[in-house]
Design a protein around this motif. Structure first.
Motif, mmCIF file in Angstrom:
data_model
loop_
_atom_site.group_PDB
_atom_site.id
_atom_site.type_symbol
_atom_site.label_atom_id
_atom_site.label_comp_id
_atom_site.label_asym_id
_atom_site.label_seq_id
_atom_site.Cartn_x
_atom_site.Cartn_y
_atom_site.Cartn_z
ATOM 1 N N GLY A 76 0.941 -1.319 -0.078
ATOM 2 C CA GLY A 76 -0.052 0.093 -0.228
ATOM 3 C C GLY A 76 0.786 1.447 -0.262
ATOM 4 N N PRO A 77 1.921 1.200 0.862
ATOM 5 C CA PRO A 77 2.688 2.540 0.965
ATOM 6 C C PRO A 77 3.490 2.961 -0.142
ATOM 7 C CG PRO A 77 2.711 1.661 3.160
ATOM 8 C CD PRO A 77 2.136 0.560 2.066
ATOM 9 N N ALA A 78 4.051 1.551 -0.774
ATOM 10 C CA ALA A 78 4.935 1.704 -1.861
ATOM 11 C C ALA A 78 4.092 2.231 -3.001
ATOM 12 C CB ALA A 78 5.438 0.275 -2.309
ATOM 13 N N GLN A 79 2.754 1.588 -3.274
ATOM 14 C CA GLN A 79 1.975 2.289 -4.716
ATOM 15 C C GLN A 79 1.370 3.791 -4.336
ATOM 16 O OE1 GLN A 79 1.006 0.454 -6.914
ATOM 17 N NE2 GLN A 79 0.302 2.587 -7.791
ATOM 18 N N ALA A 80 1.480 4.094 -2.931
ATOM 19 C CA ALA A 80 1.173 5.490 -2.626
ATOM 20 C C ALA A 80 2.285 6.277 -3.124
ATOM 21 C CB ALA A 80 0.751 5.634 -1.214
ATOM 22 N N VAL A 81 3.483 5.982 -2.881
ATOM 23 C CA VAL A 81 4.887 6.678 -3.305
ATOM 24 C C VAL A 81 4.812 6.513 -4.758
ATOM 25 C CG1 VAL A 81 7.389 6.850 -3.204
ATOM 26 C CG2 VAL A 81 6.047 6.114 -1.327
ATOM 27 N N ALA A 82 4.468 5.631 -5.515
ATOM 28 C CA ALA A 82 4.508 5.667 -6.984
ATOM 29 C C ALA A 82 3.501 6.558 -7.534
ATOM 30 C CB ALA A 82 4.104 4.181 -7.353
ATOM 31 N N ASP A 83 2.263 6.577 -6.818
ATOM 32 C CA ASP A 83 1.250 7.649 -7.309
ATOM 33 C C ASP A 83 1.855 9.097 -7.146
ATOM 34 O OD1 ASP A 83 -0.228 5.337 -7.933
ATOM 35 O OD2 ASP A 83 -1.609 5.674 -6.073
ATOM 36 N N GLU A 84 2.475 9.157 -6.080
ATOM 37 C CA GLU A 84 3.156 10.542 -5.498
ATOM 38 C C GLU A 84 4.020 11.060 -6.606
ATOM 39 O OE1 GLU A 84 5.038 13.131 -1.911
ATOM 40 O OE2 GLU A 84 4.379 10.768 -1.668
ATOM 41 N N LEU A 85 4.501 10.013 -7.056
ATOM 42 C CA LEU A 85 5.708 10.237 -8.349
ATOM 43 C C LEU A 85 5.123 10.970 -9.509
ATOM 44 C CD1 LEU A 85 8.326 7.348 -7.933
ATOM 45 C CD2 LEU A 85 8.807 9.829 -7.139
ATOM 46 N N THR A 86 4.107 10.434 -9.809
ATOM 47 C CA THR A 86 3.411 10.810 -11.099
ATOM 48 C C THR A 86 2.549 11.964 -11.001
ATOM 49 O OG1 THR A 86 1.654 9.212 -10.769
ATOM 50 C CG2 THR A 86 3.645 8.399 -12.098
ATOM 51 N N GLY A 87 2.251 12.393 -9.601
ATOM 52 C CA GLY A 87 1.266 13.602 -9.272
ATOM 53 C C GLY A 87 2.065 14.606 -9.494
ATOM 54 N N ILE A 88 1.424 15.855 -9.008
ATOM 55 C CA ILE A 88 1.864 17.185 -9.105
ATOM 56 C C ILE A 88 2.241 17.343 -7.772
ATOM 57 C CG2 ILE A 88 1.314 19.749 -9.366
ATOM 58 C CD1 ILE A 88 -0.919 18.516 -11.258
ATOM 59 N N PRO A 89 3.634 17.794 -7.615
ATOM 60 C CA PRO A 89 4.200 18.111 -6.118
ATOM 61 C C PRO A 89 3.518 19.336 -5.328
ATOM 62 C CG PRO A 89 5.640 18.498 -7.901
ATOM 63 C CD PRO A 89 4.785 18.027 -8.531
ATOM 64 N N SER A 90 3.309 19.294 -4.093
ATOM 65 C CA SER A 90 2.770 20.292 -3.442
ATOM 66 C C SER A 90 4.010 21.359 -3.526
ATOM 67 C CB SER A 90 2.424 19.773 -2.319
ATOM 68 O OG SER A 90 2.271 21.046 -1.293
ATOM 69 N N PHE A 91 3.685 22.576 -3.676
ATOM 70 C CA PHE A 91 4.699 23.628 -3.472
ATOM 71 C C PHE A 91 4.202 24.437 -2.305
ATOM 72 C CE2 PHE A 91 4.537 23.019 -8.010
ATOM 73 C CZ PHE A 91 5.898 22.708 -8.185
ATOM 74 N N ASP A 92 3.454 24.037 -1.222
ATOM 75 C CA ASP A 92 3.180 24.666 -0.156
ATOM 76 C C ASP A 92 4.313 24.536 0.796
ATOM 77 O OD1 ASP A 92 0.539 24.849 -0.726
ATOM 78 O OD2 ASP A 92 -0.237 23.219 0.133
ATOM 79 N N MET A 93 4.727 25.759 1.627
ATOM 80 C CA MET A 93 5.692 25.711 2.533
ATOM 81 C C MET A 93 5.254 25.174 3.761
ATOM 82 S SD MET A 93 8.298 26.619 0.617
ATOM 83 C CE MET A 93 9.549 27.452 1.531
ATOM 84 N N PRO A 94 5.713 23.881 4.264
ATOM 85 C CA PRO A 94 5.291 23.839 5.793
ATOM 86 C C PRO A 94 5.871 24.550 6.807
ATOM 87 C CG PRO A 94 6.811 22.169 4.807
ATOM 88 C CD PRO A 94 6.523 22.904 3.701
ATOM 89 N N ASP A 95 5.157 24.353 7.867
ATOM 90 C CA ASP A 95 5.644 25.316 8.909
ATOM 91 C C ASP A 95 6.614 24.296 9.939
ATOM 92 O OD1 ASP A 95 6.049 26.685 11.426
ATOM 93 O OD2 ASP A 95 4.224 26.511 12.155
#
Length: 598
Positions: free
Chosen positions: A433-452
């Motif tokens: 499950g987590p490996a698939q989530a990482v694979a999906d994240e790689l093909t998704g649009i990265p977040s440009f929010d600046m975390p606190d």
């Protein structure tokens, strides 16, 4: 507090600092035991360092007997077999502090209490336990473990030693050769592994040895070794040695399982045995650097020396954090199983087996840290470090064996990754499950929010989460590509294991420093916070290198580009730490205290 993260799950679950155990959590009983061991070492062992280098095997035997009289050999033994019956953390603590001065005593202690005594405690029947364990716990008898053969080292189950049942069915005749047997020169009891007929797996036996009635047992000369000079290490030969059938350990064909589970315990105890050795090397290095004057100033004032001291202390601090974290997890698991109705032996076996991955990772990390630490200690001493008149030369030689015994570090690296994959296949650790989530994240649009990242360690903990994604990305893709054939791609397995090691160690260091900052105040933990941050920075650099090496070795084209972009994303700081300043802060504390003071 009950642990909720099972073995290997550190990769996919986030631990909080309140749930882990640190050396600052020792209770009063543990502190008293620590003080007792330290007093014994300073009184009986430290003054005799030169004798250990001159192959004084009798001294090692005498000190082991004294350790038995003080109860140190029976810490892990249940009270109903005349032991102290202390918890797993306490057994780690004793192994830690008894091992620092010389590898000779550390090896004798580890071989006796671990692979010499524990197989009977964990696998023996009640009659065997009552007969043998009290003698081993008190130091009246000493134990040795006969597994390795000239043709059977890492491949332990390939041993040629034979066990033949007598015609009357009363005893087995053992014939064969064993080598690298620690404590062979003074042992009264041997755990011997042999093969019955053409069994697939070897079988364990308990052999009583009486020098006045050798029963077909003979020994080679003491081995000439690079280090651990006063640890008795001999070949053992069996020529139709008779062992009563009632001395079979566990069941026929169960020897390989006994051997592997004994090694799990041995691996985490070996990690502990490297800790005080590091502290002592650091103590000596700091003292020498403060005393040695060059260019009219102590060499401790030079940043090149401070760099070394800071890195040495950082590895020791994180090694302590990770070792006691895992020990506490194991203790919790043992207690949980006992509460569910398991016997002590069943609970301990399953408790340690649950964390076999962590045991292997720690064995590798701490054995390599003590080697690096002692090597840098020699460098700080300069020419004097190469002299046998100073403690560094012996420390370096003694450290070298740690990367070989209890399974070589290469075997342990591959074992850790292999175990993790098996746990995933059994559903004990959800990697898919987590490996698939990482694979999906790689093909998704990265977040440009600046975390606190205003809270202590908030960015560091976010980076650790991302480092876990690096492992899931690289190892997940490798498993997908090679499937069961992955085990033949050893370079990939070794790189994956290094990523795993750095994640576990870095997270342990951060959690320890965070926990202590919360309860003692950040000001009192400035240097510890600096060590946690420095270790993580180093871990990120190492993981970046190992992951890149893996990606470009098995991925091509667009897949390779995407994974390399993901690697860059997952290893990037928002605000990089000033590592030179961190090292200086750590070193200045060591120099002012004139010792390892954490």
């Amino acid at each position: 507090m009950e642990n909720t993260i099972r073995g290997g799950q550190f990769l996919v679950k986030e631990a909080n600092c309140e749930s882990i155990f640190t050396p600052e959590d020792f209770n009063e009983e543990q502190k008293m035991m620590k003080d007792s061991v330290k007093e014994f070492i300073e009184r009986e062992v430290a003054p005799n360092q030169e004798r250990f280098e001159k192959k004084d095997y009798a001294l090692t035997e005498t000190l082991m007997r004294k350790a038995g009289e003080l109860g140190f050999l029976g810490v892990a033994v249940p009270e109903n077999y005349d032991g102290l019956g202390m918890g797993f953390v306490s057994t780690m603590l004793v192994c830690d502090y008894i091992s620092g001065v010389t590898g000779s005593l550390a090896t004798a202690f580890g071989a006796h209490t671990g692979i010499g005594t524990m197989p009977i405690t964990l696998y023996g029947n009640e009659e065997q336990k009552k007969k043998y364990v009290p003698k081993l716990a008190s130091g009246e008898w000493f134990g040795a473990y006969c597994l390795t053969e000239p043709g059977a080292g890492s491949d332990a189950n390939s041993g040629k030693t034979k066990a033949v049942l007598s015609e009357d069915g009363k005893y087995y005749s053992i014939s064969g050769q064993k080598m690298w047997i620690s404590n062979a020169g003074f042992a009264n009891l041997f755990i011997v592994f042999a093969r019955i007929e053409d069994d697939k797996n070897i079988t364990g036996f308990i052999l009583e040895y009486d020098k006045d009635n050798p029963n077909g047992v003979s020994f080679g000369e003491e081995e000439k070794k690079l280090g651990i000079h006063s640890s008795s290490t001999r070949q053992v030969f069996f020529n139709e040695t008779k062992i009563p059938v009632e001395n079979m350990l566990s069941e026929r064909g169960n020897g390989f399982k006994i051997a592997m589970n004994a090694l799990n315990i041995g691996r985490i105890k070996l990690a502990a045995a490297c800790l005080d050795a590091q502290r002592r090397v650091i103590d000596n290095s700091v003292k020498y650097a403060n005393e040695r004057v060059q260019f009219k100033v102590p060499i401790s004032s030079f940043e090149a020396i401070q760099y070394k001291l800071a890195e040495m202390a950082t590895s020791a601090y994180v090694g302590e954090a990770a070792s006691y974290r895992a020990a506490y997890d194991i203790e919790n698991r043992i207690n949980k199983r006992i509460a569910e109705g398991n016997t002590h032996a069943e609970a301990e076996l399953k408790g340690v087996e649950e964390y076999a991955i962590e045991c292997s990772l720690l064995k590798v990390a701490c054995s390599e840290d003590i080697q690096n630490c002692s090597d840098e200690g020699i460098q700080i001493y300069g020419g004097m470090g190469f002299s046998a008149d100073t403690p560094m030369e012996a420390a370096w030689r003694d450290a070298r064996i740690s990367r070989i015994y209890e399974g070589t570090n290469e075997i342990n690296r591959m074992h850790a990754v292999g175990m993790l994959i098996k746990k995933a296949m059994k559903g004990h650790v959800d990697l898919l499950g987590p490996a698939q989530a990482v694979a999906d994240e790689l093909t998704g649009i990265p977040s440009f929010d600046m975390p606190d990242y205003s809270e202590l360690f908030s960015e560091e903990k976010e980076i650790i989460k991302k480092l876990k994604k690096v492992f899931l990305m690289t190892a997940g893709s490798a498993v997908q590509k090679y499937g069961p054939e992955l085990e033949s791609h050893q370079q990939l397995l070794l790189a994956s294991a290094d990523i795993l090691i750095e994640i576990y160690m870095a997270e342990s260091g951060v959690l320890r420093a965070e926990k202590n900052a919360k309860r003692f105040g950040e000001d009192s933990q400035k240097e510890q916070i600096a060590m946690a941050k420095l270790y993580l920075y180093n871990a990120v650099e190492k993981i970046t290198q190992k992951a890149k090496e893996g990606i470009i070795s098995f991925a091509e084209g667009d897949e390779q580009k995407m994974m390399l972009m993901g690697l860059k994303r997952f290893t990037k700081y928002q605000q990089y730490p000033n590592v030179a300043a961190l090292r200086k802060e750590i070193a200045e504390k060591l120099i002012s205290e004139n010792k390892y003071c954490f």
